[in-house]
Design a protein around this motif. Sequence first.
Motif, PDB file in Angstrom:
ATOM      1  N   ASP A  46       0.835  -1.208   0.000  1.00  0.00           N
ATOM      2  CA  ASP A  46       0.000   0.000   0.000  1.00  0.00           C
ATOM      3  C   ASP A  46       0.870   1.260   0.000  1.00  0.00           C
ATOM      4  O   ASP A  46       0.526   2.256  -0.627  1.00  0.00           O
ATOM      5  N   SER A  49       2.365   1.636  -3.474  1.00  0.00           N
ATOM      6  CA  SER A  49       1.354   2.196  -4.396  1.00  0.00           C
ATOM      7  C   SER A  49       1.303   3.713  -4.246  1.00  0.00           C
ATOM      8  O   SER A  49       1.290   4.440  -5.245  1.00  0.00           O
ATOM      9  N   CYS A  66      -4.881  -4.961  -0.395  1.00  0.00           N
ATOM     10  CA  CYS A  66      -4.852  -6.262  -1.085  1.00  0.00           C
ATOM     11  C   CYS A  66      -5.594  -7.340  -0.295  1.00  0.00           C
ATOM     12  O   CYS A  66      -5.936  -8.378  -0.855  1.00  0.00           O
ATOM     13  N   SER A  82      -6.137 -12.227  -3.532  1.00  0.00           N
ATOM     14  CA  SER A  82      -5.912 -10.909  -4.144  1.00  0.00           C
ATOM     15  C   SER A  82      -5.370 -10.967  -5.569  1.00  0.00           C
ATOM     16  O   SER A  82      -5.377  -9.963  -6.271  1.00  0.00           O
ATOM     17  N   LEU A 103      -5.357  -6.847  -6.443  1.00  0.00           N
ATOM     18  CA  LEU A 103      -6.350  -5.835  -6.082  1.00  0.00           C
ATOM     19  C   LEU A 103      -5.620  -4.558  -5.692  1.00  0.00           C
ATOM     20  O   LEU A 103      -4.593  -4.610  -5.017  1.00  0.00           O
ATOM     21  N   SER A 104      -6.126  -3.441  -6.119  1.00  0.00           N
ATOM     22  CA  SER A 104      -5.600  -2.083  -5.877  1.00  0.00           C
ATOM     23  C   SER A 104      -4.561  -1.666  -6.913  1.00  0.00           C
ATOM     24  O   SER A 104      -4.057  -0.549  -6.848  1.00  0.00           O
ATOM     25  N   GLU A 105      -4.221  -2.557  -7.875  1.00  0.00           N
ATOM     26  CA  GLU A 105      -3.307  -2.150  -8.950  1.00  0.00           C
ATOM     27  C   GLU A 105      -4.102  -1.714 -10.184  1.00  0.00           C
ATOM     28  O   GLU A 105      -3.821  -0.673 -10.779  1.00  0.00           O
ATOM     29  N   GLY A 109      -9.235  -1.719  -4.457  1.00  0.00           N
ATOM     30  CA  GLY A 109      -8.769  -2.632  -3.425  1.00  0.00           C
ATOM     31  C   GLY A 109      -9.721  -2.786  -2.249  1.00  0.00           C
ATOM     32  O   GLY A 109     -10.905  -2.414  -2.320  1.00  0.00           O
ATOM     33  N   THR A 110      -9.152  -3.306  -1.157  1.00  0.00           N
ATOM     34  CA  THR A 110      -9.961  -3.843  -0.059  1.00  0.00           C
ATOM     35  C   THR A 110     -10.138  -2.889   1.129  1.00  0.00           C
ATOM     36  O   THR A 110     -10.871  -3.222   2.054  1.00  0.00           O
ATOM     37  N   THR A 139      -2.125 -11.869   1.608  1.00  0.00           N
ATOM     38  CA  THR A 139      -0.896 -11.276   1.047  1.00  0.00           C
ATOM     39  C   THR A 139       0.321 -11.679   1.882  1.00  0.00           C
ATOM     40  O   THR A 139       1.104 -12.532   1.458  1.00  0.00           O
TER      41      THR A 139
END
Length: 326
Positions: A46, A49, A66, A82, A103-105, A109-110, A139
Amino acid sequence: MLAAAAMSLHPDSPLDGLAIGEQPEPAPLDGWVTVTVRAASLNHHDLFSLRGVGLPADRLPMILGCDAAGVTPDGQEVIVHSVIGDPAAGGGDETLDPKRTLLSELYPGTLAERVAVPRRNLIPKPAGLSWEEAACLPTAWLTAYRMVVSRAGLPAGGGGTVLIQGAGGGVATAALLIAKAAGHTVFVTSRDETKRKRAAALGADEVLEPGARLPRRVDAVIETVGAATWGHSVKAVRPGGRIVVSGATSGPNPPADLTRIFFLQLSVIGSTMGSRDELVDLVAFVERTGVRPLIHEVRPLADARAAFEQLLGGEFFGKLILRPPA
Ligand SMILES: NC(=O)c1ccc[n+]([C@@H]2O[C@H](COP(=O)([O-])OP(=O)(O)OC[C@H]3O[C@@H](n4cnc5c(N)ncnc54)[C@H](OP(=O)(O)O)[C@@H]3O)[C@@H](O)[C@H]2O)c1
């Protein structure tokens, strides 16, 4: 809905682009399911990112996160895998799909009240795991499980010796607990004396300062720290042993130490996340052994900024959890 999102990217001051506030509801694609998140956990991913690593500006705003455990519209309690990828495109392993994404890319995301994921990414949550524990698995714990169990070449019945660098991190604490539950001898390093004491209390057989001489060379090193510990990792492995690497928190380009690598016939093995099948195996492993994720702190999602500050400052031991409003 409430979410923690990257609004802008800042390589040197990642939290400048973090916003905790309203974001649009997820829009599930065909074959996807919207999960109501009961707990989510933070990962170093995170922060990367928010620094713009793996997240280009044209995808902003992006909801971070994630890891999640939650409930489907028909009431099933699930853990979210994820990795979004096609196993067929990766020779049976979705982490090897060249188009795989976390997830989140590419998709939100979560760290939100709700998240949309492909139906195949849902895994039943055992009743014996809390929401918070379940949210640690996809993760950090899955990455550690693949590194220790699938990639390190340690004997399946236990009896191997492993060095884990950077004891306090999410992946590192998971690797320690998994390796001990699998019956191996574990040495760990940490920069921080309190974290070294905590690692000893968790069962580490030897706790050392970074770079310190080990009681003996190890069969495998679990390496996520990168430049700061790489030289020590290469010196720590027995001839023919393995260094399994999944991260480079302190910098990605350590000196390779090629002479020692070829002379001692070491293997340097990359590892990333894990497959859906490995997540199913990990869930069975924690149920069978009774080992549980180590949680540093649980906060409401609305307090996500404080949790991110802890993550950035390294002031934690284990996993940081966020809980959306019920
Ligand atoms: N490839 C993948 O699929 C994958 C999956 C998960 C994580 N990762 C990567 O693995 C790394 C760890 O992730 P995480 O979520 O466990 O991170 P984390 O919880 O934030 O932990 C950070 C770790 O780095 C150590 N560390 C940081 N800077 C250091 C330095 N200068 N010198 C020595 N140690 C340092 C800390 O150890 P001490 O404070 O104890 O010394 C701690 O273990 C990250 O780079 C992440 O991106 C990769």
